[in-house]
Design an enzyme around this catalytic site. Structure first.
Site, mmCIF file in Angstrom:
data_model
loop_
_atom_site.group_PDB
_atom_site.id
_atom_site.type_symbol
_atom_site.label_atom_id
_atom_site.label_comp_id
_atom_site.label_asym_id
_atom_site.label_seq_id
_atom_site.Cartn_x
_atom_site.Cartn_y
_atom_site.Cartn_z
ATOM 1 N N ILE A 119 0.834 -1.208 0.000
ATOM 2 C CA ILE A 119 0.000 0.000 0.000
ATOM 3 C C ILE A 119 0.868 1.256 0.000
ATOM 4 O O ILE A 119 0.646 2.177 -0.797
ATOM 5 C CB ILE A 119 -0.986 -0.012 1.190
ATOM 6 C CG1 ILE A 119 -1.957 -1.198 1.054
ATOM 7 C CG2 ILE A 119 -1.752 1.301 1.284
ATOM 8 C CD1 ILE A 119 -2.824 -1.466 2.258
ATOM 9 N N ASP A 177 11.082 1.502 7.110
ATOM 10 C CA ASP A 177 10.689 0.089 7.092
ATOM 11 C C ASP A 177 11.926 -0.729 7.453
ATOM 12 O O ASP A 177 12.814 -0.930 6.630
ATOM 13 C CB ASP A 177 10.161 -0.300 5.695
ATOM 14 C CG ASP A 177 9.479 -1.665 5.713
ATOM 15 O OD1 ASP A 177 9.977 -2.575 6.408
ATOM 16 O OD2 ASP A 177 8.442 -1.825 5.045
ATOM 17 N N ALA A 197 -4.227 1.788 8.196
ATOM 18 C CA ALA A 197 -3.723 0.424 8.455
ATOM 19 C C ALA A 197 -4.588 -0.278 9.520
ATOM 20 O O ALA A 197 -5.564 -0.946 9.170
ATOM 21 C CB ALA A 197 -2.262 0.484 8.848
ATOM 22 N N ARG A 198 -4.256 -0.104 10.785
ATOM 23 C CA ARG A 198 -5.066 -0.677 11.857
ATOM 24 C C ARG A 198 -5.090 0.290 13.040
ATOM 25 O O ARG A 198 -4.084 0.934 13.358
ATOM 26 C CB ARG A 198 -4.494 -2.020 12.327
ATOM 27 C CG ARG A 198 -4.770 -3.204 11.416
ATOM 28 C CD ARG A 198 -6.250 -3.577 11.376
ATOM 29 N NE ARG A 198 -6.515 -4.738 10.529
ATOM 30 C CZ ARG A 198 -6.812 -4.690 9.222
ATOM 31 N NH1 ARG A 198 -6.870 -3.525 8.604
ATOM 32 N NH2 ARG A 198 -7.051 -5.801 8.546
ATOM 33 N N ASP A 208 -9.045 5.757 8.927
ATOM 34 C CA ASP A 208 -10.027 4.807 8.386
ATOM 35 C C ASP A 208 -10.252 3.659 9.367
ATOM 36 O O ASP A 208 -11.098 2.812 9.144
ATOM 37 C CB ASP A 208 -9.520 4.256 7.044
ATOM 38 C CG ASP A 208 -10.544 3.361 6.353
ATOM 39 O OD1 ASP A 208 -11.735 3.751 6.344
ATOM 40 O OD2 ASP A 208 -10.184 2.285 5.843
ATOM 41 N N GLU A 248 -13.726 -0.303 16.643
ATOM 42 C CA GLU A 248 -14.426 0.296 15.506
ATOM 43 C C GLU A 248 -15.940 0.316 15.687
ATOM 44 O O GLU A 248 -16.636 -0.640 15.342
ATOM 45 C CB GLU A 248 -14.009 -0.412 14.213
ATOM 46 C CG GLU A 248 -12.557 -0.088 13.908
ATOM 47 C CD GLU A 248 -12.041 -0.598 12.579
ATOM 48 O OE1 GLU A 248 -12.768 -1.340 11.897
ATOM 49 O OE2 GLU A 248 -10.891 -0.243 12.238
ATOM 50 N N HIS A 255 -13.671 2.193 8.169
ATOM 51 C CA HIS A 255 -12.882 1.078 7.615
ATOM 52 C C HIS A 255 -13.337 0.734 6.186
ATOM 53 O O HIS A 255 -13.825 -0.366 5.933
ATOM 54 C CB HIS A 255 -12.984 -0.154 8.541
ATOM 55 C CG HIS A 255 -11.827 -1.091 8.385
ATOM 56 N ND1 HIS A 255 -11.297 -1.807 9.420
ATOM 57 C CD2 HIS A 255 -11.086 -1.438 7.296
ATOM 58 C CE1 HIS A 255 -10.290 -2.558 8.992
ATOM 59 N NE2 HIS A 255 -10.140 -2.343 7.695
ATOM 60 N N ILE A 256 -13.171 1.723 5.300
ATOM 61 C CA ILE A 256 -13.633 1.540 3.918
ATOM 62 C C ILE A 256 -12.472 1.498 2.922
ATOM 63 O O ILE A 256 -12.652 1.738 1.741
ATOM 64 C CB ILE A 256 -14.622 2.660 3.495
ATOM 65 C CG1 ILE A 256 -13.993 4.054 3.729
ATOM 66 C CG2 ILE A 256 -15.948 2.541 4.249
ATOM 67 C CD1 ILE A 256 -14.700 5.180 2.998
ATOM 68 N N GLY A 257 -11.276 1.205 3.455
ATOM 69 C CA GLY A 257 -10.081 1.241 2.606
ATOM 70 C C GLY A 257 -10.237 0.505 1.285
ATOM 71 O O GLY A 257 -9.839 1.000 0.237
HETATM 72 P P1 NAD Z 1 2.484 -5.299 3.328
HETATM 73 O O1 NAD Z 1 2.748 -6.559 4.086
HETATM 74 O O2 NAD Z 1 2.653 -5.321 1.856
HETATM 75 O O3 NAD Z 1 3.411 -4.135 3.916
HETATM 76 C C1 NAD Z 1 3.642 -3.933 5.274
HETATM 77 C C2 NAD Z 1 5.045 -3.362 5.435
HETATM 78 O O4 NAD Z 1 5.216 -3.005 6.791
HETATM 79 C C3 NAD Z 1 6.142 -4.371 5.078
HETATM 80 O O5 NAD Z 1 7.016 -3.814 4.101
HETATM 81 C C4 NAD Z 1 6.869 -4.601 6.402
HETATM 82 O O6 NAD Z 1 8.255 -4.792 6.229
HETATM 83 C C5 NAD Z 1 6.570 -3.303 7.129
HETATM 84 N N1 NAD Z 1 6.683 -3.391 8.585
HETATM 85 C C6 NAD Z 1 6.354 -4.438 9.395
HETATM 86 N N2 NAD Z 1 6.598 -4.104 10.686
HETATM 87 C C7 NAD Z 1 7.082 -2.838 10.678
HETATM 88 C C8 NAD Z 1 7.514 -1.939 11.702
HETATM 89 N N3 NAD Z 1 7.518 -2.309 12.980
HETATM 90 N N4 NAD Z 1 7.931 -0.716 11.330
HETATM 91 C C9 NAD Z 1 7.941 -0.328 10.041
HETATM 92 N N5 NAD Z 1 7.587 -1.153 9.011
HETATM 93 C C10 NAD Z 1 7.144 -2.379 9.342
HETATM 94 O O7 NAD Z 1 1.023 -4.849 3.736
HETATM 95 P P2 NAD Z 1 0.069 -3.825 2.971
HETATM 96 O O8 NAD Z 1 -0.730 -4.568 1.956
HETATM 97 O O9 NAD Z 1 0.843 -2.636 2.550
HETATM 98 O O10 NAD Z 1 -0.959 -3.460 4.149
HETATM 99 C C11 NAD Z 1 -0.511 -2.820 5.344
HETATM 100 C C12 NAD Z 1 -1.602 -2.925 6.379
HETATM 101 O O11 NAD Z 1 -2.718 -2.152 5.955
HETATM 102 C C13 NAD Z 1 -2.177 -4.350 6.525
HETATM 103 O O12 NAD Z 1 -1.428 -5.124 7.426
HETATM 104 C C14 NAD Z 1 -3.585 -4.089 7.019
HETATM 105 O O13 NAD Z 1 -3.618 -4.134 8.419
HETATM 106 C C15 NAD Z 1 -3.891 -2.683 6.534
HETATM 107 N N6 NAD Z 1 -4.981 -2.655 5.537
HETATM 108 C C16 NAD Z 1 -6.054 -1.870 5.781
HETATM 109 C C17 NAD Z 1 -7.091 -1.826 4.867
HETATM 110 C C18 NAD Z 1 -8.291 -0.956 5.099
HETATM 111 O O14 NAD Z 1 -9.388 -1.313 4.681
HETATM 112 N N7 NAD Z 1 -8.136 0.203 5.713
HETATM 113 C C19 NAD Z 1 -7.036 -2.602 3.705
HETATM 114 C C20 NAD Z 1 -5.897 -3.363 3.472
HETATM 115 C C21 NAD Z 1 -4.864 -3.392 4.412
#
Ligand code: NAD
Length: 312
Positions: free
Chosen positions: A153, A172, A232-233, A257, A262, A279-281
């Site tokens: 993302i 990261d 993210a969360r 989001d 929630e 939470h509409i990502g």
């Molecule tokens: P991803 O696994 O592709 O990327 C996550 C990145 O975070 C990785 O590159 C990892 O190395 C890094 N990371 C892990 N721990 C870390 C830390 N302590 N400090 C810094 N970086 C760290 O995941 P993504 O697809 O990019 O999604 C990220 C998060 O977004 C998901 O885990 C999910 O919780 C959330 N998400 C939310 C929605 C939404 O509807 N709002 C939708 C999809 C995902």
């Protein structure tokens, strides 16, 4: 005949494509219509061979009671509600659908940044109420964007930021270098990202390490007048510390989001400087369909004994 329970609200909401994939493979699907309730969920899960799960908790009692359960697919990327240690105890495989919703979440991230900085929601709200007052915001273009986590993302957000001539930096710890496409992104430490960015956007999974990653100390270290975005969360931000930073005016705004809990009524939802979405990502028609179909295909593969990608 195999049976799958679907608890993701949006699965197959817009068309039958994802249901058709299951049907063609002879798999019967049951969609939970009620909001998550442990007892209703456990009862529905009991006879099922597979589960396509939304964001609700998955308690061990429910898993123990579902003797046929072999495979779980998370409807999306975040897997913080799946306890893999517990699932392995019951020989249950699980997978998720990473990356498929990345563009939709990146769009929302950018939308939140633009709406906050240019006060778009406030201005539109005034006009809808019959007003015509001007709202002065700040630019997004040419500003510094700090990304915490640089996975699927965050990379899509960085690409969008390029179009806005933003300077992008990321933290990261699991990456030593960036792919060539991201030559313009500077990989640096957390402190630098937090203290020198005009917009800080969170893109890490929720784990023990990232719980309250943005705590009181980190939020206080953010640049005065900057914005915090979280798609993210919820648990990644200490919401009390965020509330305080917004009340004192240290932060100019927050786009959220996700929340730790929630549901309506968060004190953050009453603040003018906050845009809070439920939470509409991944809630774009195209993405809901793509994620639903990808989950259905994984269930078909798993129950047919074929290899499944993105196992956890
Ligand atoms: P991803 O696994 O592709 O990327 C996550 C990145 O975070 C990785 O590159 C990892 O190395 C890094 N990371 C892990 N721990 C870390 C830390 N302590 N400090 C810094 N970086 C760290 O995941 P993504 O697809 O990019 O999604 C990220 C998060 O977004 C998901 O885990 C999910 O919780 C959330 N998400 C939310 C929605 C939404 O509807 N709002 C939708 C999809 C995902």
């Amino acid at each position: 005949m195999y049976k799958v329970l679907i608890t993701s609200r949006s699965f197959g909401d817009l068309n039958r494509q994802a249901f058709d994939i299951l049907e063609r493979a002879g798999i019967v699907s049951v969609k939970m219509k009620e909001p998550y309730h442990p007892e209703i969920f456990s009862k529905l899960l009991e006879p099922c061979d597979a589960l396509i799960i939304g964001a609700h908790p998955l308690e061990e009692d429910a898993v123990r009671g579902a003797g046929n359960l072999k495979f779980i697919c998370k409807h999306g990327a975040g897997t913080d509600n799946l306890n893999m240690e517990m699932l392995r105890k019951y020989n249950i495989q699980a997978a998720h659908v990473p990356g498929v919703n990345a563009d939709a979440v990146a769009d929302l991230t950018f939308g939140l940044m633009l709406c906050l900085a240019r006060k778009i929601c406030d201005a539109a709200h005034d006009v809808r109420k019959g007003g015509w007052s001007k709202h002065i915001g700040t630019d997004v273009c040419f500003k510094t964007l700090g990304l915490i986590g640089f996975g699927s993302i965050a990379r899509k957000v960085a690409l969008r930021a390029g179009g806005f001539s933003m300077s992008v930096q990321a933290y990261d710890p699991y990456l030593n270098q960036l792919p060539e496409t991201y030559d313009d992104v500077r990989l640096t430490d957390l402190q630098t990202v937090i203290s020198t960015s005009d917009f800080v956007s969170l893109h890490v999974p929720l784990t023990n390490d990232t719980y309250h990653l943005m705590g009181e100390q980190e939020i206080s270290a953010m640049k005065p007048g900057s914005f915090l975005i979280n798609t993210a969360r919820g648990g990644i931000i200490d919401e009390k510390a965020l509330l305080k930073a917004l009340q004192t005016g240290h932060l100019a705004g927050a786009g959220l989001d996700v929340l730790e809990n929630e549901q309506p009524g968060s004190p953050l939802s009453h603040m003018e400087q906050v845009i809070l979405t439920p939470h509409i990502g991944m809630y774009s028609a195209e993405t809901i369909n793509k994620v639903g179909c990808a989950c259905a295909e994984k269930v078909v593969a798993a129950l047919s004994g074929e290899p499944v990608e993105n196992l956890l």
